[in-house]
Design an enzyme around this catalytic site. Structure first.
Site, PDB file in Angstrom:
ATOM      1  N   ASP A  52      39.339  38.776  61.424  1.00 48.33           N
ATOM      2  CA  ASP A  52      38.326  37.744  61.598  1.00 48.33           C
ATOM      3  C   ASP A  52      37.978  37.062  60.279  1.00 48.33           C
ATOM      4  O   ASP A  52      38.359  37.531  59.200  1.00 48.33           O
ATOM      5  CB  ASP A  52      37.057  38.332  62.250  1.00 48.33           C
ATOM      6  CG  ASP A  52      36.595  39.638  61.601  1.00 48.33           C
ATOM      7  OD1 ASP A  52      37.009  39.921  60.462  1.00 48.33           O
ATOM      8  OD2 ASP A  52      35.820  40.358  62.234  1.00 48.33           O
TER       9      ASP A  52
ATOM     10  N   ASN B 115      26.410  47.508  67.015  1.00 49.97           N
ATOM     11  CA  ASN B 115      26.213  47.124  68.424  1.00 49.97           C
ATOM     12  C   ASN B 115      27.519  47.238  69.222  1.00 49.97           C
ATOM     13  O   ASN B 115      27.616  46.739  70.339  1.00 49.97           O
ATOM     14  CB  ASN B 115      25.665  45.692  68.520  1.00 49.97           C
ATOM     15  CG  ASN B 115      26.647  44.650  68.010  1.00 49.97           C
ATOM     16  OD1 ASN B 115      27.699  44.995  67.471  1.00 49.97           O
ATOM     17  ND2 ASN B 115      26.325  43.386  68.177  1.00 49.97           N
TER      18      ASN B 115
ATOM     19  N   HIS C 113      30.455  45.941  68.283  1.00 51.23           N
ATOM     20  CA  HIS C 113      31.427  44.850  68.116  1.00 51.23           C
ATOM     21  C   HIS C 113      32.685  45.350  67.393  1.00 51.23           C
ATOM     22  O   HIS C 113      32.643  46.267  66.582  1.00 51.23           O
ATOM     23  CB  HIS C 113      30.823  43.609  67.439  1.00 51.23           C
ATOM     24  CG  HIS C 113      30.558  43.691  65.983  1.00 51.23           C
ATOM     25  ND1 HIS C 113      29.315  43.504  65.424  1.00 51.23           N
ATOM     26  CD2 HIS C 113      31.387  43.901  64.932  1.00 51.23           C
ATOM     27  CE1 HIS C 113      29.400  43.609  64.116  1.00 51.23           C
ATOM     28  NE2 HIS C 113      30.644  43.853  63.787  1.00 51.23           N
TER      29      HIS C 113
ATOM     30  N   GLU D 286      31.677  40.214  70.179  1.00 48.85           N
ATOM     31  CA  GLU D 286      30.298  40.673  70.326  1.00 48.85           C
ATOM     32  C   GLU D 286      30.016  41.114  71.761  1.00 48.85           C
ATOM     33  O   GLU D 286      30.646  40.602  72.709  1.00 48.85           O
ATOM     34  CB  GLU D 286      29.353  39.516  69.970  1.00 48.85           C
ATOM     35  CG  GLU D 286      29.400  39.105  68.503  1.00 48.85           C
ATOM     36  CD  GLU D 286      28.559  40.009  67.609  1.00 48.85           C
ATOM     37  OE1 GLU D 286      28.500  41.233  67.854  1.00 48.85           O
ATOM     38  OE2 GLU D 286      27.968  39.473  66.655  1.00 48.85           O
TER      39      GLU D 286
HETATM   40  C1  GLP Z   1      31.982  43.191  60.252  1.00 53.32           C
HETATM   41  C2  GLP Z   1      33.416  42.909  60.653  1.00 53.32           C
HETATM   42  C3  GLP Z   1      33.944  43.970  61.603  1.00 53.32           C
HETATM   43  C4  GLP Z   1      33.660  45.349  61.044  1.00 53.32           C
HETATM   44  C5  GLP Z   1      32.184  45.531  60.931  1.00 53.32           C
HETATM   45  C6  GLP Z   1      31.767  46.923  60.491  1.00 53.32           C
HETATM   46  O1  GLP Z   1      31.090  42.715  61.211  1.00 53.32           O
HETATM   47  N1  GLP Z   1      33.555  41.630  61.285  1.00 53.32           N
HETATM   48  O2  GLP Z   1      35.323  43.784  61.794  1.00 53.32           O
HETATM   49  O3  GLP Z   1      34.197  46.311  61.897  1.00 53.32           O
HETATM   50  O4  GLP Z   1      31.726  44.557  59.995  1.00 53.32           O
HETATM   51  O5  GLP Z   1      31.569  46.930  59.126  1.00 53.32           O
HETATM   52  P1  GLP Z   1      31.056  48.146  58.273  1.00 53.32           P
HETATM   53  O6  GLP Z   1      32.230  49.000  58.057  1.00 53.32           O
HETATM   54  O7  GLP Z   1      30.536  47.516  57.031  1.00 53.32           O
HETATM   55  O8  GLP Z   1      29.980  48.799  59.057  1.00 53.32           O
END
Ligand code: GLP
Length: 233
Positions: A67, A132, A134, A139
């Site tokens: 993303d 959440n 995602h 989402e």
């Molecule tokens: C962002 C990314 C996700 C990732 C998420 C979790 O929102 N778009 O792909 O999985 O963060 O990140 P973290 O590892 O910082 O909790």
């Protein structure tokens, strides 16, 4: 689902990096699906260390990112995150990197990446899990989009990612993301989940009896080769 329990976030990062690097050794032109965020950062640190120690060769590897924010400045973009934490430290050819362009028209970018996935299958997909549920920027919602698309971020995700910005108001509201279908088409998935904020979202995945668009991570129950690395019990 294979589950590897660890004692800490650092150990999770080491184990996850080991799985990716073993796959790279077995297939030097591996197509890796890459994630961003705090969990991925630790994984890339380990991969860079392995490269510096002469134990990881990225010269034939290919990557595609999950993303990217739309309309984000360079400093906060996922492209910059990838450059800072992995790309600029290893011998991965620039032309082997695929990531959405934060400055381009999102629908045109989604179309370009859909064409990429029509031609290429991810060998191993690294994933994190949002608090959440995602995955990428898919989402929780009444319906999910299977293919690459532009997504409007939820307030929960804006709050979770605000730590990277001066204030929550600065977090971009939209992103281009791989769809759940693209993710599920990967040959293999490695999901790293660390820290108590993920406990509720992970519990539903571990329960194993429900797939719901309200917790996109539960769609991983539909995939035959998922390895979960977690310090949560
Ligand atoms: C962002 C990314 C996700 C990732 C998420 C979790 O929102 N778009 O792909 O999985 O963060 O990140 P973290 O590892 O910082 O909790």
């Amino acid at each position: 689902m294979n589950i590897i329990h660890t004692q800490s976030g650092d150990q999770s990062a080491r184990v996850t990096a080991g799985l990716l690097l073993d796959a790279l050794k077995a297939k030097p032109d591996l197509l890796m699906g890459l994630a961003t965020g705090g969990s991925a950062e630790g994984v890339y640190k380990e991969m860079v260390s392995a490269h510096r120690a002469g134990q990881a060769d990225f010269s034939q590897a290919r990557t595609v990112n999950l993303d990217e924010y739309i309309g984000c400045d360079d400093e906060h973009s996922y492209r910059r995150f990838m450059e800072d934490h992995l790309f600029s430290h290893v011998n991965l050819p620039k032309e082997n990197i695929t990531i959405a362009d934060r400055t381009a028209d999102p629908d045109a970018e989604a179309a370009r990446l859909r064409a990429f996935f029509a031609e290429n299958r991810v060998d191993i997909q690294l994933l994190g899990l949002g608090p959440n549920g995602h995955v990428g920027f898919n989402e929780p919602a009444d319906a999910l989009c299977p293919d690459v698309h532009a997504e409007t971020l939820t307030e929960a995700t804006i709050a979770a990612n605000a730590r990277y910005f001066a204030s929550p108001d600065d977090v971009p509201r939209r992103a281009v993301t791989m769809g759940m279908g693209d993710i599920l088409k990967a040959r293999r998935i490695v999901l790293i989940v660390t820290g108590p904020a993920k406990r509720a979202a992970l519990a539903q995945l571990l329960a194993g009896d429900t797939v719901t668009t309200q917790n996109p991570g539960t769609f991983l129950l539909l995939h035959p080769d998922v390895t979960l690395v977690t310090d949560l019990t």
